[in-house]
Write a protein that holds these residues in place. Structure first.
Motif, mmCIF file in Angstrom:
data_model
loop_
_atom_site.group_PDB
_atom_site.id
_atom_site.type_symbol
_atom_site.label_atom_id
_atom_site.label_comp_id
_atom_site.label_asym_id
_atom_site.label_seq_id
_atom_site.Cartn_x
_atom_site.Cartn_y
_atom_site.Cartn_z
ATOM 1 N N PRO A 218 49.049 44.280 49.772
ATOM 2 C CA PRO A 218 48.362 44.985 50.862
ATOM 3 C C PRO A 218 46.852 44.966 50.665
ATOM 4 O O PRO A 218 46.353 44.863 49.552
ATOM 5 C CB PRO A 218 48.925 46.411 50.751
ATOM 6 N N GLY A 219 46.118 45.081 51.779
ATOM 7 C CA GLY A 219 44.658 45.104 51.706
ATOM 8 C C GLY A 219 44.084 43.697 51.752
ATOM 9 O O GLY A 219 44.794 42.711 51.958
ATOM 10 N N PRO A 220 42.774 43.585 51.547
ATOM 11 C CA PRO A 220 42.121 42.270 51.565
ATOM 12 C C PRO A 220 42.723 41.341 50.517
ATOM 13 O O PRO A 220 43.096 41.781 49.431
ATOM 14 C CB PRO A 220 40.651 42.603 51.238
ATOM 15 N N PRO A 221 42.837 40.053 50.817
ATOM 16 C CA PRO A 221 43.446 39.119 49.866
ATOM 17 C C PRO A 221 42.575 38.883 48.647
ATOM 18 O O PRO A 221 41.354 39.051 48.684
ATOM 19 C CB PRO A 221 43.595 37.831 50.691
ATOM 20 N N ASN A 222 43.223 38.491 47.556
ATOM 21 C CA ASN A 222 42.558 38.091 46.313
ATOM 22 C C ASN A 222 41.743 39.212 45.668
ATOM 23 O O ASN A 222 40.745 38.963 44.990
ATOM 24 C CB ASN A 222 41.664 36.876 46.558
ATOM 25 N N LEU A 223 42.181 40.443 45.878
ATOM 26 C CA LEU A 223 41.530 41.605 45.261
ATOM 27 C C LEU A 223 42.582 42.502 44.613
ATOM 28 O O LEU A 223 43.673 42.678 45.153
ATOM 29 C CB LEU A 223 40.746 42.415 46.293
ATOM 30 N N LEU A 224 42.236 43.043 43.452
ATOM 31 C CA LEU A 224 43.049 44.077 42.810
ATOM 32 C C LEU A 224 42.473 45.437 43.185
ATOM 33 O O LEU A 224 41.263 45.624 43.177
ATOM 34 C CB LEU A 224 43.023 43.921 41.287
ATOM 35 N N ALA A 246 38.698 44.842 41.990
ATOM 36 C CA ALA A 246 38.206 43.676 41.260
ATOM 37 C C ALA A 246 38.772 42.409 41.883
ATOM 38 O O ALA A 246 39.801 42.430 42.569
ATOM 39 C CB ALA A 246 38.594 43.755 39.783
ATOM 40 N N ILE A 247 38.092 41.312 41.643
ATOM 41 C CA ILE A 247 38.522 40.033 42.193
ATOM 42 C C ILE A 247 39.695 39.484 41.396
ATOM 43 O O ILE A 247 39.697 39.501 40.168
ATOM 44 C CB ILE A 247 37.354 39.025 42.192
ATOM 45 N N ASN A 248 40.705 39.001 42.098
ATOM 46 C CA ASN A 248 41.885 38.407 41.473
ATOM 47 C C ASN A 248 42.399 37.300 42.400
ATOM 48 O O ASN A 248 43.211 37.546 43.294
ATOM 49 C CB ASN A 248 42.970 39.462 41.255
ATOM 50 N N LEU A 249 41.902 36.090 42.194
ATOM 51 C CA LEU A 249 42.304 34.974 43.045
ATOM 52 C C LEU A 249 43.756 34.614 42.774
ATOM 53 O O LEU A 249 44.136 34.323 41.645
ATOM 54 C CB LEU A 249 41.405 33.766 42.784
#
Length: 304
Positions: A218-224, A246-249
């Motif tokens: 859920p939420g914006p992609p590629n983010l923790l 945090a960023i998580n690709l």
């Protein structure tokens, strides 16, 4: 018996040619996939950074000067471009093995260009230029993943070795995404966007769980998006809950967002199905050859 072995050898030779053709097709499919994936990673990294700076930590981003914001954005772009080049470098390294001397000359010229670029940045006097320089030098360690793989030159007529090559490449992709996510978070942390005390083990564990899940987060992609407990330095007995983004690709989310990348991935899966089928036939024929040769050897050595 000799005739039977000869026929089996002929079948094996035909299968090896088929595997060689599949290997070429798989290589070309990965060349296309990694090109589009690199572009998509760059785009998704920028988009995730945008969400993090404008929705996750807008107050921290607004504290930066215009110069600092531009330098931060440039650092993010540089990381995205570097991982795009990395994804192709493994394939290119195999193509260029015969031209290693030429590569060394090019690397020397690139090093000189990098030194010139660094001197230009120093002249501009950015407040966070040390952060960006540090990040780029850190992410330049990414090709170390390549060096461990470059020594593996698979026999393209052997399906087992070809499968290992493919797995090595997939591992490279995952490691590259993990590394660029880490570097981007470190860059954002050093630019005072993310908290100074980023809980690295927690982020890594959450990222591993996220990657293992096939569900769209859920939420914006590629983010923790986590809620963690952080201790108070002045009073260790007191702690507070803090939300951390945090960023998580994630490869799955990147492929889902880009139709060309997902199309290239489907093509790779199709080729791997073919490889699996021909590989089973190849192993079956090898087994038949071993049995026939063993039977022939038994008869040749047997005497009453």
């Amino acid at each position: 018996m000799a005739r039977a072995i000869e026929l089996i050898e002929r079948d094996i030779a035909a299968l090896q040619e088929a595997i060689r053709a599949i290997a070429a097709e798989l290589y070309n499919a990965y060349a296309s996939y990694l090109t589009t994936l690199g572009q998509a990673v760059n785009k998704q990294l920028i988009l995730a950074s945008y969400h993090l700076c404008t929705q996750g930590y807008p107050e921290n981003f607004l504290k930066l000067t215009l110069n600092q914001r531009q330098q931060l954005q440039q650092g993010i772009r540089n990381l995205g471009q570097e991982v795009a080049e990395l994804l192709l470098s493994y394939l290119q390294s195999q193509e260029d093995e015969e031209d290693e001397s030429d590569e060394e000359d090019e690397d020397f010229e690139e090093d000189e260009d990098d030194e010139d670029d660094e001197s230009d940045e120093d002249d501009k006097g950015f407040d966070i230029d040390e952060v960006v320089t540090y990040m780029l030098s850190e992410s330049s360690a990414l090709p170390q993943i390549i060096s461990t793989l470059k020594s593996f030159n698979p026999d393209v007529t052997n399906p087992i070795e070809l499968a290992k090559w493919q797995q090595n490449l997939e591992n490279l992709i995952q490691q590259a995404l993990k590394k660029v996510s880490h570097d981007a978070n470190l860059l954002l942390q050093r630019a005072s966007i993310l908290p100074k005390k980023l809980p690295e083990p927690i982020l890594e564990a959450a990222a591993a769980v996220s990657e293992a899940s096939s569900e769209v987060m859920p939420g914006p992609p590629n983010l923790l998006n986590l809620v963690v407990e952080i201790e108070n330095e002045q009073d260790p007995e007191e702690s507070r809950l803090t939300q951390i983004m945090a960023i998580n690709l994630r490869l799955g989310e990147i492929e889902f967002a880009d139709t060309k990348v997902s199309s290239d991935r489907r093509q790779i899966r199709h080729i791997l199905v073919q490889l699996n089928k021909v590989g089973r036939d190849y192993q079956k024929k090898q087994r038949e050859r071993s049995v026939s040769e063993a039977e022939s050897a038994w008869r040749a050595s047997w005497f009453e």
